[in-house]
Each structure stands twice: as structure tokens, then as C-alpha cells.
Motif scaffolding. Structure first.
Motif, PDB file in Angstrom:
ATOM      1  N   VAL A  74       0.833  -1.195   0.000  1.00 24.28           N
ATOM      2  CA  VAL A  74       0.000   0.000   0.000  1.00 24.28           C
ATOM      3  C   VAL A  74       0.873   1.254   0.000  1.00 24.28           C
ATOM      4  N   LEU A  75       1.958   1.234   0.779  1.00 24.70           N
ATOM      5  CA  LEU A  75       2.844   2.401   0.815  1.00 24.70           C
ATOM      6  C   LEU A  75       3.493   2.647  -0.542  1.00 24.70           C
ATOM      7  N   ALA A  76       3.728   1.553  -1.283  1.00 23.48           N
ATOM      8  CA  ALA A  76       4.377   1.683  -2.595  1.00 23.48           C
ATOM      9  C   ALA A  76       3.520   2.490  -3.571  1.00 23.48           C
ATOM     10  N   LEU A  77       2.229   2.554  -3.304  1.00 23.13           N
ATOM     11  CA  LEU A  77       1.333   3.337  -4.167  1.00 23.13           C
ATOM     12  C   LEU A  77       1.314   4.814  -3.783  1.00 23.13           C
ATOM     13  N   ASN A  78       1.839   5.107  -2.599  1.00 26.55           N
ATOM     14  CA  ASN A  78       1.838   6.471  -2.067  1.00 26.55           C
ATOM     15  C   ASN A  78       0.460   7.143  -2.205  1.00 26.55           C
ATOM     16  N   PRO A  79      -0.591   6.504  -1.675  1.00 22.89           N
ATOM     17  CA  PRO A  79      -1.940   7.062  -1.839  1.00 22.89           C
ATOM     18  C   PRO A  79      -2.197   8.255  -0.914  1.00 22.89           C
ATOM     19  N   GLU A  80      -3.203   9.067  -1.274  1.00 23.19           N
ATOM     20  CA  GLU A  80      -3.550  10.226  -0.430  1.00 23.19           C
ATOM     21  C   GLU A  80      -4.280   9.770   0.832  1.00 23.19           C
ATOM     22  N   VAL A  81      -5.051   8.693   0.685  1.00 24.21           N
ATOM     23  CA  VAL A  81      -5.838   8.174   1.808  1.00 24.21           C
ATOM     24  C   VAL A  81      -5.380   6.751   2.100  1.00 24.21           C
ATOM     25  N   LEU A  82      -5.103   6.475   3.361  1.00 28.20           N
ATOM     26  CA  LEU A  82      -4.735   5.100   3.734  1.00 28.20           C
ATOM     27  C   LEU A  82      -5.798   4.523   4.639  1.00 28.20           C
ATOM     28  N   VAL A  83      -6.344   3.410   4.210  1.00 24.90           N
ATOM     29  CA  VAL A  83      -7.375   2.741   4.985  1.00 24.90           C
ATOM     30  C   VAL A  83      -6.777   1.436   5.491  1.00 24.90           C
ATOM     31  N   MET A  84      -6.758   1.266   6.801  1.00 24.72           N
ATOM     32  CA  MET A  84      -6.133   0.057   7.348  1.00 24.72           C
ATOM     33  C   MET A  84      -7.100  -0.638   8.287  1.00 24.72           C
ATOM     34  N   ASP A  85      -7.350  -1.905   8.013  1.00 26.17           N
ATOM     35  CA  ASP A  85      -8.289  -2.674   8.820  1.00 26.17           C
ATOM     36  C   ASP A  85      -7.502  -3.474   9.857  1.00 26.17           C
ATOM     37  N   GLU A  86      -7.538  -3.046  11.098  1.00 25.06           N
ATOM     38  CA  GLU A  86      -6.808  -3.683  12.199  1.00 25.06           C
ATOM     39  C   GLU A  86      -5.323  -3.872  11.868  1.00 25.06           C
ATOM     40  N   PRO A  87      -4.627  -2.785  11.528  1.00 25.74           N
ATOM     41  CA  PRO A  87      -3.240  -2.949  11.064  1.00 25.74           C
ATOM     42  C   PRO A  87      -2.279  -3.483  12.114  1.00 25.74           C
ATOM     43  N   MET A  88      -2.590  -3.287  13.397  1.00 25.41           N
ATOM     44  CA  MET A  88      -1.642  -3.693  14.440  1.00 25.41           C
ATOM     45  C   MET A  88      -1.792  -5.167  14.824  1.00 25.41           C
ATOM     46  N   ASN A  89      -2.887  -5.774  14.410  1.00 25.78           N
ATOM     47  CA  ASN A  89      -3.127  -7.173  14.795  1.00 25.78           C
ATOM     48  C   ASN A  89      -2.003  -8.092  14.352  1.00 25.78           C
ATOM     49  N   GLY A  90      -1.556  -8.902  15.266  1.00 25.15           N
ATOM     50  CA  GLY A  90      -0.570  -9.914  14.889  1.00 25.15           C
ATOM     51  C   GLY A  90       0.841  -9.375  14.741  1.00 25.15           C
TER      52      GLY A  90
END
Ligand SMILES: Nc1ncnc2c1ncn2[C@@H]1O[C@H](COP(=O)(O)OP(=O)(O)OP(=O)(O)O)[C@@H](O)[C@H]1O
Ligand SMILES: [Mg+2]
Length: 263
Positions: A154-170
């Protein structure tokens, strides 16, 4: 930037979202909170255009996003460059033969030259300290490693909006801490963040505003994160904390333990 007007959604009769109204401005960092099954992932999928609401209107940067528009390849490509999505389950996101190709997929789709792609992929792998996995198969990585690859994609796309679903899990504590600090930096750099989480200790570091779902798939609160975290009765009501939850006076962190439990 993101406007949801009276959105409802059901999976063949099973209600997942009821009359959702949310307005997120460019540059905001917003957390979505709620018990299991309250509808967070469903809402994030709508925002990413993976599913379309049964009723209501979704606008991204003032333009209505519809299933019909997303079927147009050119529109879909531009839309997906502006908004990046880290799935709750990394397995649904990773499909390439090796990690390099996985992270390169988005930049290649954007039409960058192969040397620009290489630069971007290497930067993202370094950022997440996963250079060593470059030639590994995503499928065989551990859960946390897969998540790091998904975040790098996702970071490689350098998007304006980042949507993360439970990014810290695991993720292990050190990586969680890194990710929290990184999200704060992204937000300070002007990115709009939308993050679902159950992590009450880290949520106020990554978001100024929190939206709380109840177990009936509706929004029950939309307020500054630090204020929401003090609404203990409300958090209990939506099943986000249990009876042992408390906050230490004057301290920002919150944790769970039973005062009557002597070890
Ligand atoms: N593919 C599906 N088919 C049928 N029902 C679904 C599907 N996906 C989700 N649901 C149902 O929709 C409701 C909302 O689910 P959703 O995944 O959005 O919740 P969530 O808030 O993300 O939960 P969690 O905290 O467990 O990730 C739940 O009742 C769930 O069982
Ligand atoms: Mg979910």
C-alpha cells in the motif's frame, strides 16, 4: 475527502451497516471502533470500492463512487491509486509469486518505469525492514510478516488516503510501536488515515477522532478519541471493554486488570 450519506449494507439478509453517516476531511486521522461483527470491515470495504452499499451515497473527493464507475478500468485505476487498503486478513491481499513482485504490482500498474518501480519497492521494503524477504513467497511468510508485506504494498502506491483494517493485529510490540509512529508521520505529512482497531492503548496516538459502532451496526458516537476513551459506560455498552477496564487518573494509557486479583 470521504462522505458517507445514509449508507446501509446487508450480506444476503444479514445486516452489517445501518444508516451510516460519516464525513472525513482531507488530512484527518480517524479510528473506527466497535465490537466484533459491528460492521467496521464492511464499511472500509465500501470506502475502498470493493463492495457497493445497498442504499445511501458514497462520495470520494466530492465525486459519487458507484459500482458502475468502478467497472470502468480507467476510473477504477485512478481511484485505487488515491486510496490504499490494508485488509484485515493479509491472505486475501497477497497473490504474487514473490514479495518483490507483490510490492511492485501497484507501481507497475501506475505505469512507472522498471527502474522507478525498483527504487520504490526497495524503499518500502527497507522502511518495513523486510528486505530479506524480497525473494520469498508471500504465502509462506508468518502472519506478521505477511502484514508487513501488505503494508509495504500500500505504501508503494503512495496514496492520499490510507485505509487500514486492524493494522496492528498480529504484529510484535516493536513493530506495532514502529507502525504507530509511522502512521503519525504519514498523517503529519498530510495523508488522510482511516483505521479500524480494537487497540485502546494505541488508538489515541494514531487518531484525533474516533467513530464508535454499536452491536446493531449503527454509529453510536463520533467524537475526539481522548474524550471517547473516558466514556467508560459507553465503551462497556458496545462491548469494547469489560467490567475490569479502568484508566489511571492523570495518565494517558489504559489497561485491563482486576484490582481484586492479587498475585
Ligand atoms: N461475507 C460475508 N457474508 C455474510 N455475512 C458477513 C460477511 N462478512 C461479514 N458478515 C457479517 O456482517 C457483519 C459485520 O461484519 P464485519 O466484518 O464488517 O465486522 P467487523 O466490525 O469488522 O468485525 P471484527 O472486529 O470481528 O473484524 C457481521 O455480522 C458479519 O458476520
Ligand atoms: Mg473487521
Amino acid at each position: 475527502m470521504i462522505e458517507l450519506i445514509d449508507i446501509s449494507y446487508a450480506y444476503s439478509g444479514i445486516s452489517a451497516l445501518k444508516n451510516i453517516n460519516i464525513h472525513v476531511e482531507k488530512g484527518e486521522a480517524v479510528a473506527l471502533m466497535g465490537a466484533n461483527g459491528s460492521g467496521k470491515s464492511t464499511l472500509l470495504k465500501i470506502i475502498n470500492g470493493l463492495i457497493s452499499p445497498d442504499s445511501g451515497v458514497y462520495k470520494f473527493d466530492k465525486e459519487e463512487i458507484t459500482a458502475k464507475k468502478l467497472r470502468e478500468a480507467k476510473f477504477a485505476k485512478l481511484f485505487h491509486q488515491r486510496i490504499g487498503f490494508v485488509f484485515q486478513n493479509s491472505d486475501t491481499q497477497l497473490f504474487c509469486a514473490d514479495v518483490y513482485d507483490e510490492v511492485a504490482f501497484g507501481p507497475r500498474q501506475m505505469g512507472l518505469s522498471e527502474s522507478e518501480v525498483e527504487q520504490r519497492v526497495n524503499d518500502c521494503l527497507t522502511l518495513l525492514s523486510i528486505e530479506a524477504f524480497k525473494h520469498r513467497q508471500p504465502y509462506h511468510l508468518s502472519g506478521g510478516e505477511k502484514r508487513k508485506v501488505a503494508i509495504a504494498c500500500v505504501l508503494a502506491l503512495n496514496p492520499e488516503v490510507l485505509v487500514m483494517d486492524e493494522p496492528m493485529n498480529g504484529l510484535d510490540p516493536r513493530t506495532q510501536r514502529w507502525l504507530v509512529e509511522f502512521m503519525v508521520k504519514l498523517n503529519q505529512a498530510g495523508k488522510t488515515l482511516l483505521i479500524s482497531t480494537h487497540n485502546l492503548e494505541l488508538v489515541q496516538e494514531i487518531s484525533q477522532r474516533a467513530i464508535l459502532f454499536d452491536e446493531n451496526h449503527s454509529i453510536i458516537a463520533d467524537m475526539p478519541t481522548d474524550i471517547l476513551l473516558m466514556e467508560i459506560e459507553l465503551l462497556k455498552k458496545v462491548n469494547l471493554v469489560d467490567e475490569y477496564y479502568h484508566r489511571h487518573e492523570g495518565e494517558h494509557h489504559a489497561h485491563f486488570h482486576n484490582h481484586n486479583y492479587n498475585l
